[in-house]
Design an enzyme around this catalytic site. Structure first.
Site, short mmCIF file in Angstrom:
data_model
loop_
_atom_site.label_atom_id
_atom_site.label_comp_id
_atom_site.label_asym_id
_atom_site.label_seq_id
_atom_site.Cartn_x
_atom_site.Cartn_y
_atom_site.Cartn_z
CD GLU A 103 -2.92 -1.14 2.38
OE1 GLU A 103 -2.82 -0.26 3.26
OE2 GLU A 103 -3.83 -1.99 2.37
CB THR A 279 -7.20 2.65 15.85
OG1 THR A 279 -8.13 2.07 14.94
CG2 THR A 279 -7.09 1.78 17.09
CG ASN A 299 -13.87 0.78 13.45
OD1 ASN A 299 -12.90 0.83 12.70
ND2 ASN A 299 -14.03 -0.20 14.33
CG ASP A 344 -15.17 -0.94 10.20
OD1 ASP A 344 -14.41 -0.18 10.83
OD2 ASP A 344 -14.77 -1.75 9.34
CE LYS A 371 -13.39 1.56 6.65
NZ LYS A 371 -13.48 0.50 7.69
CB CYS A 648 -12.29 -18.46 9.53
SG CYS A 648 -12.47 -19.64 10.88
CB CYS A 651 -7.74 -13.96 7.67
SG CYS A 651 -7.10 -12.69 8.77
CG HIS A 652 -8.46 -18.25 6.00
ND1 HIS A 652 -7.35 -18.71 5.33
CD2 HIS A 652 -8.10 -18.17 7.30
CE1 HIS A 652 -6.36 -18.92 6.20
NE2 HIS A 652 -6.79 -18.60 7.39
CG MET A 691 -3.36 -20.87 11.34
SD MET A 691 -4.84 -19.82 11.35
CE MET A 691 -5.91 -20.82 12.39
CA CA Z 1 -12.25 -0.81 11.13
#
Ligand code: CA
Length: 723
Positions: A103, A279, A299, A344, A371, A648, A651-652, A691
């Protein structure tokens, strides 16, 4: 780490010690030496206050994250323009050696490019050739990846007086010698027992380094800190949510909470355990006219306000733009984009300062497309709301009131039934930098539509670690999705490049893309807008009309913002490739079809008349085959879906479909037996690869139910057409 020779370094340090104050004029003999690698030391030493304050006057360089302190990402360079852009070719490429998200915006100082890749690795390159000068790897424990909501990304470095500053994903802030990459100091900015991360680029004003952190999908409390650039010592810290007891922290934010913050929070609720979130994970700008540091706040944690703070308050400073004095951190003003955040809806997105004429008067404004789907124009000195309008379709409000406060519709405060909301948590615009062209007075927004069904998490439990939002990610998801479900989800994902007029709050032109989650934006005095796309195209548009004038296949998805610089009379345009990040992890499986290339971390740099090429990616073949027979009854599969969605999916991938950044569990050999699955999911046998064990948030039954769900998706997946 590769290094320059010790002898050349000794010479460099000796020759340029004491040159740190004021802008350095080069003698002829010094100018000649620019051709040697030693230039990294001498020039980096001269990145100082005057140079940063006047960055617009040296467009041959890219001195700070958003080009200047105003962060307009408008470069006046114009050699590349509508008449010449068709001659752009590849000058050089550099392999960042990663297949995780990239990024970074490169910083370019007198012939040296400083760029970061995933895991906070810093690369210094010869900006003419892409030749590697040094690489610094902070050697992050890969288990930290589980604390990163949105991939182990990094958005770049800052330079100041001979040092390069990087925020490390595990919460360190580090200063490196700009000439060698050697570590000068390292300080831990967070409680590393909690799920804090740093992905944002540090900013530097007058010898203070500003850095925030990420983590508000987890139980953390947000803040921004100022450190002494020479020593790494903490100067001040501004918290963005109250102390859990509403007591003073002994921090500069205490007064703001006593006067305006604390009353917006109730005395009960999960925020007291979680820290409330908020944050400061991306945008931090310096207004050199008003001498203000302005930053965007993220958020709430958990997202769901009815869990976080049942009293229903606005919860300052969540989802707010906050201005403080840069030297002390003293509060000056705030504007909350999303009172009582529930979705969020971070306000961390790009902040841009500009001077524009509004109703006959010149106003210095700060602009943001957070957002929540609304574009805001605020007075930079006071935070006063000037105007706002939605820049993407939204169905959570009936508009903004006269003070810019969203007029919510009742359904948006979701309950036990799903509500399909625009925008979803990935936002109408995410971190991808937007740009402002002051000659045309247009803002270019990498906009998107990624809706989501919001619904209460009926199984919510207070947890000290891991994702915990109070929102059920399995809402409205069938255990056995068919082709129609997949096609419906796929069709809902849209992306476009918007040219937005901040004075009329309306679209001037719009270019539709094939996918959501496209790259950041650069605009230039050559009358161009540059943007990369998920499909791996890097394009130039006419800034006034939106006509596409040039495009190039960069052989990898792109998410970052491009940069430009000039050397030896040539204008270069540069982009980092590798799309990764939140969308690739959580939703990328829907986008990943035959037209979306995989991510390859690379710097690709163009100039007019160049004829280089980009190497073809070398990709492993993935066998798409179930590794076990279907098992588990309806109830088990439903339990598996809910637990998968919570623990999960982020991420997956949703529907157990991965974009390929992290393993697609449907084809994982570890699904073949209960014991193999258990060793990974509960016992952490793949911890060294990132993991970690989920034994702290999943029961044995839930883990096995997830295996049943994933195996079911594997059998369904062989039938699905991902196109
Ligand atoms: Ca967030």
């Amino acid at each position: 780490m590769t290094k320059l020779t010790a002898a050349s370094m000794a010479v460099a340090i000796f020759a340029f010690a004491g040159c740190s104050a004021g802008q350095t004029q080069l003698s002829n003999s010094e100018q000649t030496r620019l051709d040697t690698p030693v230039q990294a030391e001498r020039i980096a030493n001269s990145v100082d206050a005057p140079r940063l304050l006047n960055a617009f006057d040296t467009p041959e360089e890219w001195l700070t994250h958003g080009f200047t302190y105003d962060e307009q990402r408008f470069s006046p360079l114009h050699q590349v323009n509508p008449d010449t852009v068709s001659q752009l070719g590849v000058a050089w490429t550099y392999d960042l050696k990663t297949n995780r998200g990239v990024e970074a915006t490169p910083i370019i100082v007198d012939g040296v490019m400083y760029v970061t890749s995933s895991w906070s690795v810093v690369h210094a390159l010869d900006a003419r050739t892409g030749e590697e000068l040094w690489v610094y790897d902070p050697e992050v424990d890969r288990a930290v990846g589980a604390s990163a909501c949105c991939d182990v990304v990094n958005r770049g470095v800052a330079l100041w007086e001979g040092k390069v500053y990087v925020g490390v994903i595990d919460g360190r802030l580090e200063a490196l010698d700009a000439a060698t990459g050697d570590l000068v100091w390292s300080t831990v900015t967070v409680d590393q027992s909690k799920d804090y991360t740093i992905t944002g680029a540090p900013r530097i004003v007058e010898g203070r380094v500003y850095i925030g952190n990420g983590g508000a999908e987890y139980p953390v409390r947000g803040y921004i800190s100022a450190y002494d650039a020479d020593t790494g010592e903490l100067d001040w810290r501004f918290y963005t949510t109250p102390n859990p007891e509403k007591a003073p922290d002994g921090a500069v934010s205490d007064e703001a909470f006593e006067t305006v913050g604390n009353v917006t929070w109730g005395d009960e609720g999960e925020w007291k355990n979680s820290g409330g979130g908020g944050t400061v994970w991306d945008s931090i700008i310096y207004d050199q006219v008003n001498d203000l540091l302005i930053f965007g706040v993220g958020n709430g944690s958990p997202w769901n306000r009815s869990v976080r703070d049942p009293s229903g308050g606005d919860n300052l400073f969540l989802s707010s733009i906050v201005a403080v004095k840069p030297d002390t951190g003293e509060y000056v003003w705030h504007f909350q984009t999303t009172p009582g955040d529930n979705w969020d809806y971070t306000a961390t997105q790009s902040l841009i300062l500009a001077d524009i004429e509004i109703e006959g008067a010149e106003r210095r404004v700060v602009m943001q497309a957070p957002k929540n789907g609304f574009f805001y124009v605020l007075d930079a000195a006071t935070g006063e709301f000037i105007s706002g309008n939605n820049y993407v379709p939204q169905n959570w409000t009936s508009g903004l009131d006269d003070e810019g406060r969203p007029i919510e519709i009742a359904e948006a405060r979701y309950g036990n039934e799903p509500y399909l909301q625009f925008p979803g948590p990935l936002g109408g615009h995410n971190w991808h930098p937007m740009a402002f062209n002051p000659e045309l007075e247009l803002v270019y927004i990498p906009a998107q539509e990624i809706p989501l069904n919001y619904q209460n998490d009926l199984r919510y439990m207070s947890r000290p670690v891991k994702w915990n939002t109070g929102m059920d990610f399995s809402a409205a998801t069938p255990v056995e999705p068919n082709q129609a479900v997949f096609d419906f989800l796929r069709a809902g994902l849209k992306g476009r490049l918007l040219a937005w007029d901040p004075k009329t709050q309306d679209v001037r032109w719009s270019h539709e893309h094939n996918n959501a989650w496209n790259g950041g934006v650069l605009t230039t005095g050559g009358g161009l807008v540059f943007q990369g796309q998920l499909e791996g195209r890097f394009s130039a548009y006419d800034a006034a009309t939106g006509d596409m004038l040039w495009e190039y296949d960069v052989k990898s998805g792109v998410a970052s913002g491009p940069g430009t610089y000039e050397l030896d009379g040539d204008q270069y345009v540069t982009i980092t490739t590798g799309w990764g990040s939140a969308y690739a992890l959580a939703a990328g499986g829907f986008a990943y079809d035959e037209v979306v290339p995989p991510m390859v971390g690379r710097v690709v740099t163009f100039k007019l008349g160049a004829s280089g090429s980009i190497p073809d990616p070398d990709l492993p073949e993935i066998l798409r085959e179930p590794q076990a027979e279907d098992f588990g009854n309806e109830e088990t599969l439903q339990t598996g879906l809910i637990a998968y969605a919570r623990a999960c999916s982020v991420c997956h991938g949703g529907l157990a479909m991965s974009s390929g950044v992290l393993p697609d569990l449907r084809w994982s050999p570890f699904t073949s037996s209960e014991a193999a699955w258990r060793s990974v999911v509960l016992e952490g046998s793949l911890r060294s690869q990132g993991m970690v064990s989920f034994a702290d948030v999943l029961s044995e039954d839930e883990a096995e139910a997830i295996r049943a769900y994933v195996v079911k998706q594997a059998h369904i997946g062989t039938q699905l057409k991902q196109k």
